[in-house]
Write a protein that holds these residues in place. Sequence first.
Motif, mmCIF file in Angstrom:
data_model
loop_
_atom_site.group_PDB
_atom_site.id
_atom_site.type_symbol
_atom_site.label_atom_id
_atom_site.label_comp_id
_atom_site.label_asym_id
_atom_site.label_seq_id
_atom_site.Cartn_x
_atom_site.Cartn_y
_atom_site.Cartn_z
ATOM 1 N N ASP A 151 17.805 21.242 -77.544
ATOM 2 C CA ASP A 151 18.516 22.497 -76.943
ATOM 3 C C ASP A 151 17.764 22.281 -75.621
ATOM 4 O O ASP A 151 16.526 22.424 -75.342
ATOM 5 C CB ASP A 151 18.299 23.789 -77.339
ATOM 6 N N SER B 240 13.089 25.112 -72.351
ATOM 7 C CA SER B 240 13.609 26.185 -71.495
ATOM 8 C C SER B 240 12.726 26.472 -70.303
ATOM 9 O O SER B 240 11.677 26.144 -70.168
ATOM 10 C CB SER B 240 13.918 27.498 -72.335
ATOM 11 N N GLY C 89 26.973 23.380 -70.613
ATOM 12 C CA GLY C 89 27.461 24.673 -70.271
ATOM 13 C C GLY C 89 27.999 24.626 -68.776
ATOM 14 O O GLY C 89 28.045 25.772 -68.357
ATOM 15 N N SER D 177 22.705 23.449 -70.932
ATOM 16 C CA SER D 177 23.148 24.951 -70.498
ATOM 17 C C SER D 177 23.614 24.804 -69.233
ATOM 18 O O SER D 177 24.581 25.526 -68.732
ATOM 19 C CB SER D 177 21.997 25.988 -70.681
ATOM 20 N N ARG E 125 17.782 24.193 -71.858
ATOM 21 C CA ARG E 125 18.200 25.190 -71.042
ATOM 22 C C ARG E 125 18.212 25.098 -69.564
ATOM 23 O O ARG E 125 17.770 25.557 -68.882
ATOM 24 C CB ARG E 125 17.392 26.510 -71.256
ATOM 25 N N GLU F 196 22.849 20.655 -76.963
ATOM 26 C CA GLU F 196 23.050 21.706 -75.994
ATOM 27 C C GLU F 196 22.311 21.595 -74.563
ATOM 28 O O GLU F 196 21.316 21.399 -74.582
ATOM 29 C CB GLU F 196 22.619 23.011 -76.867
#
Length: 298
Positions: free
Chosen positions: A41, A180, A78, A60, A43, A58
Amino acid sequence: MEGEIIAEEELFKTFVIPDNTKMEEHNIVLDGDIIVGNHSDVRYGLIADSAILGERVEVSGDINARSDIRIDIWSHIGGTVKTKENAYIGEFVSIDGKLVVKGDLDIGNNVKISDGFEAKGWIVVRNPVPVIAYLFLYLTELLRMGKDEEVEKALSEMFDEEVETIGTAAMIIPNGSKISIDSIRVPSNAVIGSDCRLVGNIRATSLDLANGTTLYGSIRTMDAVNLGENNTIHGNIVSRGNVHIHKGTHVLGEINASSIRIHESARVDGVMRASGGIVFEREEEDVLNEKELMTLDI
């Protein structure tokens, strides 16, 4: 090495950040390639030479690449995806923005692109080779061509758990990592190059940091922390292992570790605590001069 089988879980053990990598407000910017392991993930958006994303990744923000982009199945982007070369998009990938491809587009079924796509080259609708299989094919082809040294170099730079020099190696984000603006959580060891600007609290098994890097965050590890020269750490360091800090490095917080070795020119603003003791290192030239004076006195 030919015929040797490397397990998938062995491919992405070490978190590697190459020299000159910058974490900006919305993007991670680097000169080389980026490889993101499965179920990670991120971000941020990504700006790199090429980008290879595993399964169920993922991201973002946007992805901008100067070379190829490969995105494996069930991943979610994203933002917008742009490449000046070719793109390979696996099944069930979803892109919230637009897909812009200057070269060929190899795309799987059931891909969702919110704002449509542009491709200047050929468009083929099929299931592209999975990222892991692609990496194996790449290494196999090098072996077939008799380039054993290149294969060993690629493996040592990209997948070796004991990487000591970064240079222009790719950025490797291991399987299951979470990155992140608040934290950088990786499942194993972290190796960071020189002249980087990083944001987030690092959580890793161990950390090896080169020179001239600024980290806006803290460091927490199970094993050793080795900080090179002229780094700046805007946070605390907590480790169950040994902490070694070289000359010119500045830690604005506290240090709690099993033992601490610190150069006399390094600076720590907070308290240092170490059950195994604290050792201050001096310049090698000063030590040699002292030995010379002692010899003269004798």
